[in-house]
Design an enzyme around this catalytic site. Structure first.
Site, mmCIF file in Angstrom:
data_model
loop_
_atom_site.group_PDB
_atom_site.id
_atom_site.type_symbol
_atom_site.label_atom_id
_atom_site.label_comp_id
_atom_site.label_asym_id
_atom_site.label_seq_id
_atom_site.Cartn_x
_atom_site.Cartn_y
_atom_site.Cartn_z
ATOM 1 N N THR A 56 0.910 -1.137 0.185
ATOM 2 C CA THR A 56 0.034 0.121 0.066
ATOM 3 C C THR A 56 0.855 1.215 0.137
ATOM 4 O O THR A 56 1.895 1.345 0.300
ATOM 5 C CB THR A 56 -1.112 0.092 1.255
ATOM 6 O OG1 THR A 56 -0.107 -0.009 2.375
ATOM 7 C CG2 THR A 56 -1.603 -1.390 1.209
ATOM 8 N N GLU A 71 -5.432 -3.488 -1.936
ATOM 9 C CA GLU A 71 -6.074 -4.602 -1.526
ATOM 10 C C GLU A 71 -7.003 -5.590 -2.390
ATOM 11 O O GLU A 71 -7.456 -6.481 -2.187
ATOM 12 C CB GLU A 71 -6.683 -4.627 -0.164
ATOM 13 C CG GLU A 71 -5.839 -4.206 1.129
ATOM 14 C CD GLU A 71 -5.700 -2.862 1.189
ATOM 15 O OE1 GLU A 71 -5.167 -2.273 2.406
ATOM 16 O OE2 GLU A 71 -5.966 -1.885 0.289
ATOM 17 N N LYS A 115 -12.959 15.340 12.412
ATOM 18 C CA LYS A 115 -13.959 15.095 13.457
ATOM 19 C C LYS A 115 -14.099 16.463 14.340
ATOM 20 O O LYS A 115 -13.186 16.752 15.193
ATOM 21 C CB LYS A 115 -13.766 13.949 14.200
ATOM 22 C CG LYS A 115 -13.618 12.790 13.633
ATOM 23 C CD LYS A 115 -13.020 11.717 14.202
ATOM 24 C CE LYS A 115 -12.608 10.491 13.309
ATOM 25 N NZ LYS A 115 -11.562 10.690 12.257
ATOM 26 N N TRP A 124 -18.908 15.451 11.260
ATOM 27 C CA TRP A 124 -17.620 14.899 10.567
ATOM 28 C C TRP A 124 -17.773 16.270 9.374
ATOM 29 O O TRP A 124 -18.883 16.559 8.898
ATOM 30 C CB TRP A 124 -18.106 13.790 9.780
ATOM 31 C CG TRP A 124 -17.851 12.587 10.605
ATOM 32 C CD1 TRP A 124 -17.283 12.338 11.932
ATOM 33 C CD2 TRP A 124 -18.120 11.246 10.260
ATOM 34 N NE1 TRP A 124 -17.329 11.191 12.229
ATOM 35 C CE2 TRP A 124 -17.790 10.207 11.388
ATOM 36 C CE3 TRP A 124 -18.867 10.603 9.128
ATOM 37 C CZ2 TRP A 124 -17.914 9.066 11.455
ATOM 38 C CZ3 TRP A 124 -18.910 9.291 9.156
ATOM 39 C CH2 TRP A 124 -18.478 8.522 10.290
#
Length: 362
Positions: A4, A149, A257, A262
């Protein structure tokens, strides 16, 4: 095996199977995905070490397409030259590549009409980029979503017959989503109440399963936090609309946050990059004593605006678009935003820079 790109932590290894790559290649040869075929001339700009160059080289070999390899030291000028000279029909890269390409074409026009599609992924593409390719150059701009992934393609912002009837502005909005899940995979968006309603507003974590999705990391204890009950928990916050289009609003680690609510850094970034004077913009969270976190925008100006664009002008530009509590606490002008090896904004490094910025004497 690929790792990744680690925009938010240490890289994790993913081992691919022959079966997974075979099925993934088949999926992007389908007409309603990328339709790779023998007549195509493909150019993967994203490197092979990054999620198999999004599967484009494997599919191109299988279907007999011609491949153009730009090499590791490419420039926007070289890419434009290769598209014109080799009559490239399908190409794929991260948004910063297309931003550079548009800047190059503006300065040195080239014939890129051979392209039947430009694929963008890795991070959300600003609407201005999408609009330029779709309306100025008449080239479909296909935004995709995937992960190391997932081999990596999960969804693509292709138009269905229903959405083709929309007005031009709405079509740009559709292209700005991460699109419809490709055949062969399943997706869900979940929050603490279970699956979210398909209203295009309610946010939750995107989870994915299917035959080319990994089921573990290579010798890494973080497997248990990501792979659960056959599902890959992506760490991406998303919405689903009534048509099934996915829109990524943020990474869980990049989501801001503030006061229990959010704030999407992606929405703020896209709004900033739609300003005519902004070349690049990245929004990060900085700690706040009262609200826990607050957004700060890091902006790179276009050359013509470097001495004239002000923080106040950008704030005024954002104000009609967002609620007051979404507005960045600060806008910091930079010469360059740190990036990963594949051109994605490296927010981990940016947060470290801003930590020093706010703790050093100004």
């Amino acid at each position: 095996m690929c790792y990744t790109s680690a925009t938010t932590g240490n890289p994790k290894g993913v081992v691919y199977s022959h079966r997974g790559i075979y099925l993934h290649s088949m999926s992007i040869g389908m007409t309603d995905t990328l339709g790779i075929c023998e007549k195509d001339v493909t150019m993967a700009i994203v490197p092979m070490f990054h999620a198999n160059a999004w599967g484009l080289p494997f599919a191109s070999v299988w279907f007999g397409a011609t491949q153009v390899m730009p090499g590791p030291q490419f420039t926007p000028g070289l890419l434009a030259e290769l598209i014109e000279k080799e009559k490239v029909t399908m190409t794929a890269g991260v948004p910063t590549v297309w931003l550079g390409m548009l800047k190059e074409l503006e300065a040195n026009p080239r014939d890129i009409s051979s392209l039947r599609g430009v694929v963008s992924g890795g991070s959300a593409a600003p609407k201005g980029i999408i609009q330029a390719f779709e309306e100025t150059y008449k080239i479909p701009f296909i935004q995709g979503y995937g992960m190391t992934e997932t081999s990596p393609i999960v969804s693509l912002s292709n138009m269905t017959t229903t959405r083709e009837k929309e007005q031009p502005d709405e079509k740009i909005n559709i292209r700005a989503t991460q699109g419809l899940v490709v055949p062969g995979l399943e997706v869900r968006v979940i929050n603490e109440n279970g699956d979210v309603p398909q209203d295009g507003k309610t946010m939750g974590e995107l989870i994915v399963r299917g035959p080319w999705v990994a089921d573990e990391y290579y010798k890494d204890e973080r497997t248990k936090d990501t792979f659960k009950d056959g599902w890959l928990y992506t760490g991406d916050i998303a919405t689903l609309d009534e048509y099934g289009y996915i829109k990524i609003t943020d990474r869980t680690k990049d989501l801001i946050k503030s006061g229990g609510e959010w704030i999407s850094s992606v929405d703020l970034e896209n709004a900033l990059m739609s300003h005519e004077g902004v070349f690049e913009a990245a929004v990060i969270a900085v700690p706040h004593e009262k609200w826990q976190e607050r957004p700060v925008a890091c902006v790179v100006c276009k050359d013509a605006y470097k001495d004239s664009l002000t923080k106040e002008q950008l704030m005024a530009y954002l104000e009609p678009q967002f609620a007051k509590w979404w507005m960045p606490d600060d806008i910091v002008f930079m010469n360059e935003i740190p990036k990963t090896s594949v051109g994605k904004f490296l927010k981990r490094a940016l947060r470290d820079q801003m930590k020093d910025y706010y703790t050093s004497p100004q």
